[in-house]
Motif scaffolding. Structure first.
Motif, PDB file in Angstrom:
ATOM      1  N   GLY A 266      -8.473   7.890 -11.637  1.00 14.19           N
ATOM      2  CA  GLY A 266      -8.199   8.562 -10.367  1.00 14.19           C
ATOM      3  C   GLY A 266      -7.955   7.563  -9.252  1.00 14.19           C
ATOM      4  O   GLY A 266      -7.093   7.782  -8.386  1.00 14.19           O
ATOM      5  N   ALA A 267      -8.706   6.465  -9.259  1.00  8.13           N
ATOM      6  CA  ALA A 267      -8.516   5.422  -8.242  1.00  8.13           C
ATOM      7  C   ALA A 267      -7.126   4.800  -8.378  1.00  8.13           C
ATOM      8  O   ALA A 267      -6.461   4.514  -7.367  1.00  8.13           O
ATOM      9  CB  ALA A 267      -9.586   4.345  -8.387  1.00  8.13           C
ATOM     10  N   ILE A 268      -6.677   4.591  -9.594  1.00  5.45           N
ATOM     11  CA  ILE A 268      -5.351   4.002  -9.809  1.00  5.45           C
ATOM     12  C   ILE A 268      -4.263   4.935  -9.279  1.00  5.45           C
ATOM     13  O   ILE A 268      -3.307   4.503  -8.625  1.00  5.45           O
ATOM     14  CB  ILE A 268      -5.135   3.700 -11.303  1.00  5.45           C
ATOM     15  N   ALA A 269      -4.402   6.225  -9.533  1.00  2.88           N
ATOM     16  CA  ALA A 269      -3.424   7.198  -9.029  1.00  2.88           C
ATOM     17  C   ALA A 269      -3.393   7.192  -7.504  1.00  2.88           C
ATOM     18  O   ALA A 269      -2.320   7.248  -6.885  1.00  2.88           O
ATOM     19  CB  ALA A 269      -3.749   8.593  -9.557  1.00  2.88           C
ATOM     20  N   MET A 270      -4.591   7.119  -6.878  1.00  2.00           N
ATOM     21  CA  MET A 270      -4.675   7.067  -5.412  1.00  2.00           C
ATOM     22  C   MET A 270      -3.990   5.808  -4.882  1.00  2.00           C
ATOM     23  O   MET A 270      -3.236   5.855  -3.914  1.00  2.00           O
ATOM     24  CB  MET A 270      -6.139   7.053  -4.964  1.00  2.00           C
ATOM     25  N   SER A 271      -4.273   4.676  -5.504  1.00  2.00           N
ATOM     26  CA  SER A 271      -3.716   3.413  -5.040  1.00  2.00           C
ATOM     27  C   SER A 271      -2.195   3.425  -5.113  1.00  2.00           C
ATOM     28  O   SER A 271      -1.507   2.976  -4.182  1.00  2.00           O
ATOM     29  CB  SER A 271      -4.258   2.254  -5.885  1.00  2.00           C
ATOM     30  N   ARG A 272      -1.659   3.939  -6.208  1.00  2.00           N
ATOM     31  CA  ARG A 272      -0.204   3.996  -6.348  1.00  2.00           C
ATOM     32  C   ARG A 272       0.414   4.894  -5.276  1.00  2.00           C
ATOM     33  O   ARG A 272       1.462   4.551  -4.697  1.00  2.00           O
ATOM     34  CB  ARG A 272       0.154   4.497  -7.741  1.00  2.00           C
ATOM     35  N   ALA A 273      -0.218   6.040  -5.009  1.00  2.00           N
ATOM     36  CA  ALA A 273       0.305   6.961  -3.991  1.00  2.00           C
ATOM     37  C   ALA A 273       0.241   6.328  -2.602  1.00  2.00           C
ATOM     38  O   ALA A 273       1.177   6.451  -1.801  1.00  2.00           O
ATOM     39  CB  ALA A 273      -0.474   8.274  -4.021  1.00  2.00           C
ATOM     40  N   ASN A 274      -0.862   5.638  -2.313  1.00  2.00           N
ATOM     41  CA  ASN A 274      -1.004   4.984  -1.013  1.00  2.00           C
ATOM     42  C   ASN A 274       0.008   3.858  -0.840  1.00  2.00           C
ATOM     43  O   ASN A 274       0.575   3.674   0.245  1.00  2.00           O
ATOM     44  CB  ASN A 274      -2.429   4.443  -0.846  1.00  2.00           C
ATOM     45  N   ALA A 275       0.246   3.096  -1.895  1.00  2.00           N
ATOM     46  CA  ALA A 275       1.232   2.016  -1.836  1.00  2.00           C
ATOM     47  C   ALA A 275       2.637   2.572  -1.634  1.00  2.00           C
ATOM     48  O   ALA A 275       3.453   1.988  -0.911  1.00  2.00           O
ATOM     49  CB  ALA A 275       1.174   1.178  -3.111  1.00  2.00           C
ATOM     50  N   GLU A 276       2.930   3.704  -2.234  1.00  2.00           N
ATOM     51  CA  GLU A 276       4.238   4.341  -2.061  1.00  2.00           C
ATOM     52  C   GLU A 276       4.437   4.753  -0.611  1.00  2.00           C
ATOM     53  O   GLU A 276       5.492   4.513  -0.022  1.00  2.00           O
ATOM     54  CB  GLU A 276       4.337   5.566  -2.979  1.00  2.00           C
ATOM     55  N   ARG A 277       3.411   5.363  -0.005  1.00  2.00           N
ATOM     56  CA  ARG A 277       3.520   5.780   1.400  1.00  2.00           C
ATOM     57  C   ARG A 277       3.668   4.572   2.325  1.00  2.00           C
ATOM     58  O   ARG A 277       4.332   4.647   3.354  1.00  2.00           O
ATOM     59  CB  ARG A 277       2.294   6.613   1.800  1.00  2.00           C
ATOM     60  N   ALA A 278       3.046   3.469   1.956  1.00  2.00           N
ATOM     61  CA  ALA A 278       3.120   2.259   2.780  1.00  2.00           C
ATOM     62  C   ALA A 278       4.424   1.503   2.580  1.00  2.00           C
ATOM     63  O   ALA A 278       4.696   0.544   3.314  1.00  2.00           O
ATOM     64  CB  ALA A 278       1.943   1.339   2.471  1.00  2.00           C
ATOM     65  N   GLY A 279       5.211   1.906   1.601  1.00  2.00           N
ATOM     66  CA  GLY A 279       6.484   1.237   1.367  1.00  2.00           C
ATOM     67  C   GLY A 279       6.385  -0.057   0.596  1.00  2.00           C
ATOM     68  O   GLY A 279       7.309  -0.876   0.633  1.00  2.00           O
ATOM     69  N   VAL A 280       5.267  -0.267  -0.127  1.00  2.00           N
ATOM     70  CA  VAL A 280       5.101  -1.519  -0.872  1.00  2.00           C
ATOM     71  C   VAL A 280       4.881  -1.263  -2.363  1.00  2.00           C
ATOM     72  O   VAL A 280       4.376  -2.136  -3.077  1.00  2.00           O
ATOM     73  CB  VAL A 280       3.928  -2.363  -0.298  1.00  2.00           C
ATOM     74  N   ALA A 281       5.296  -0.101  -2.842  1.00  2.00           N
ATOM     75  CA  ALA A 281       5.097   0.219  -4.260  1.00  2.00           C
ATOM     76  C   ALA A 281       5.780  -0.798  -5.162  1.00  2.00           C
ATOM     77  O   ALA A 281       5.252  -1.160  -6.228  1.00  2.00           O
ATOM     78  CB  ALA A 281       5.611   1.632  -4.558  1.00  2.00           C
ATOM     79  N   ALA A 282       6.947  -1.283  -4.759  1.00  2.00           N
ATOM     80  CA  ALA A 282       7.688  -2.233  -5.589  1.00  2.00           C
ATOM     81  C   ALA A 282       7.016  -3.602  -5.648  1.00  2.00           C
ATOM     82  O   ALA A 282       7.318  -4.403  -6.539  1.00  2.00           O
ATOM     83  CB  ALA A 282       9.118  -2.379  -5.065  1.00  2.00           C
ATOM     84  N   LEU A 283       6.108  -3.858  -4.712  1.00  2.00           N
ATOM     85  CA  LEU A 283       5.435  -5.159  -4.660  1.00  2.00           C
ATOM     86  C   LEU A 283       4.063  -5.128  -5.328  1.00  2.00           C
ATOM     87  O   LEU A 283       3.413  -6.165  -5.452  1.00  2.00           O
ATOM     88  CB  LEU A 283       5.257  -5.613  -3.215  1.00  2.00           C
ATOM     89  N   THR A 284       3.600  -3.941  -5.717  1.00  2.00           N
ATOM     90  CA  THR A 284       2.236  -3.789  -6.217  1.00  2.00           C
ATOM     91  C   THR A 284       2.235  -3.290  -7.657  1.00  2.00           C
ATOM     92  O   THR A 284       3.181  -2.652  -8.119  1.00  2.00           O
ATOM     93  CB  THR A 284       1.434  -2.817  -5.347  1.00  2.00           C
ATOM     94  N   ASP A 285       1.134  -3.578  -8.342  1.00  2.00           N
ATOM     95  CA  ASP A 285       0.969  -3.154  -9.732  1.00  2.00           C
ATOM     96  C   ASP A 285      -0.487  -2.744  -9.910  1.00  2.00           C
ATOM     97  O   ASP A 285      -1.390  -3.580  -9.769  1.00  2.00           O
ATOM     98  CB  ASP A 285       1.335  -4.309 -10.678  1.00  2.00           C
ATOM     99  N   PHE A 286      -0.717  -1.468 -10.180  1.00  2.00           N
ATOM    100  CA  PHE A 286      -2.074  -0.944 -10.357  1.00  2.00           C
ATOM    101  C   PHE A 286      -2.248  -0.474 -11.799  1.00  2.00           C
ATOM    102  O   PHE A 286      -1.457   0.322 -12.304  1.00  2.00           O
ATOM    103  CB  PHE A 286      -2.341   0.217  -9.394  1.00  2.00           C
TER     104      PHE A 286
END
Length: 381
Positions: A266-286
């Protein structure tokens, strides 16, 4: 201005600005403020003071990652009794920064002064605003006036931020005991992180450390997605503000990524969603996995491992945590040679259990009602 001068200081192009931060992190914030080019930055209890005008107020809200809020100190005067306070509050040039059509609320505090009743102080200032300017008073108003009487000196400030600046507008989903973005940014800064190296968080929760690190590396302003109370002030220039916002930061694309892991899916799903909203999903890996399965990133130079593990006083019992901290230390010592480590915890004994070669303890701050300390290392052998 002498102590018995009745007239309040007039606002102009240059006044004192107080940037609030978590007590204990004033020097870390001051370093950030200086790095951003603000003038006359001085660390004091509870924050940092600078000099400037309204554009500096806007920029501080937009750019500073470690700031909790930004207060524009618009007036100060001596007041020894309530009648004097009433008279001098009416001389404050309210119309220079407040609008008559925008509701206002007043908060007051008194310390070491002949005026000691905070409620009566707030009432006098509210009356001065309504009778001299015509602005309505509302407990729910976004615009807040903060009056502090200390040693008989009344300082009037406008809270230009509104909601606390840790609310970037991206982290809608949170995990247990989330770390505020402002604290995460200051802890990263204290560990020497400047955006030029990868970051790994092996207990990432909502992804705060990883997302902050990615935003810093990408040159994104922390306040880019939210609104501020200063937009409701008479001193606000929308055209100038939009130009400042659109200028953005020193936008860039890092050549490495930022990694978070957690054993909680659940934490991983939250982190990915938060990174997407912040515009840094392409820079992050959870990724979901245990601390014992943590490996260094497949590419990029050694960087910083920073982690905010569970605390015994907040999540579960303390005893099982010694095994968790021990596993973390063993993993980092055996696999992360050349990496630095930052660890936030409320128990020095838990930090010691890792076996990591921590330097003298860093800042101790309040987090969720607990005192937590940042422990950090130099590059691991």
């Amino acid at each position: 201005m002498t102590s018995d001068t009745a007239a309040a200081d007039r606002t102009g192009t240059d006044f004192e600005i107080f940037i609030v931060t978590a007590p204990g992190l004033e020097s870390v914030l001051c370093a950030e403020v200086k790095a951003k080019g603000f003038r006359d930055a001085t660390a004091i209890k509870g924050g940092v003071t600078i000099r400037g005008g309204w554009p500096e107020v806007w920029r501080a809200n937009l750019e500073l990652r470690g700031a909790t809020r930004v207060l524009a100190r618009v007036a100060s005067f001596r007041a020894f009794h309530l009648a004097q306070l009433d008279k001098r509050a009416r001389r404050v040039p309210w119309a220079e920064f407040l609008r008559p059509d925008v509701p206002v609320r007043v908060e007051a505090s008194c310390k070491g002064s002949r005026i000691y009743h905070a409620g009566a102080t707030a009432q006098r200032i509210e009356r001065a605003i309504t009778e001299e300017l015509g602005a309505p008073i509302s407990a729910e108003a976004e615009v807040s006036i903060k009056a502090r009487i200390d040693d008989d000196l009344c300082t009037i400030s406008v809270d230009t931020s509104g909601e606390s600046l840790h609310k970037r507008g991206h982290k809608e989903e949170i995990h247990k005991a989330p770390l505020r973005e402002t604290l995460a940014a200051l802890f990263l800064h204290h560990c020497g992180y400047d955006g030029t190296e990868p970051v790994v968080d092996p207990m990432c929760g909502s992804g705060t450390f990883v997302i902050e690190a990615a935003e810093i590396a990408a040159g994104l302003h922390p306040g880019r997605s939210r609104r501020f109370a200063f937009e409701q002030l008479a001193s606000f220039d929308d055209a100038a503000w939009q130009a400042m916002r659109s200028a953005g930061g020193n936008a860039q694309t890092p050549t490495f990524r930022f990694y978070g892991s957690d054993r909680d899916g659940g934490a991983i799903a939250m982190s990915r969603a938060n990174a997407e909203r912040a515009g840094v999903a392409a820079l992050t890996d959870f990724q979901k996995h245990a601390v014992s399965d943590l490996m260094p990133p497949p590419e990029g130079p050694p960087g910083l491992v920073i982690v905010n593990p569970p605390y015994g006083a907040r999540i579960g019992e303390k005893k099982p945590l010694f095994a968790l901290y021990g596993a973390l230390g063993q993993t980092l010592l055996s696999r992360f040679s050349g990496w630095r480590v930052g660890l936030v915890t409320n128990e020095a004994s838990l930090a010691q259990t890792t076996g990591l070669p921590f330097q003298p303890s860093g800042p101790s701050v309040s987090h969720g009602g607990l005192r937590v300390t940042l422990h950090s290392t130099a590059a691991l052998p």
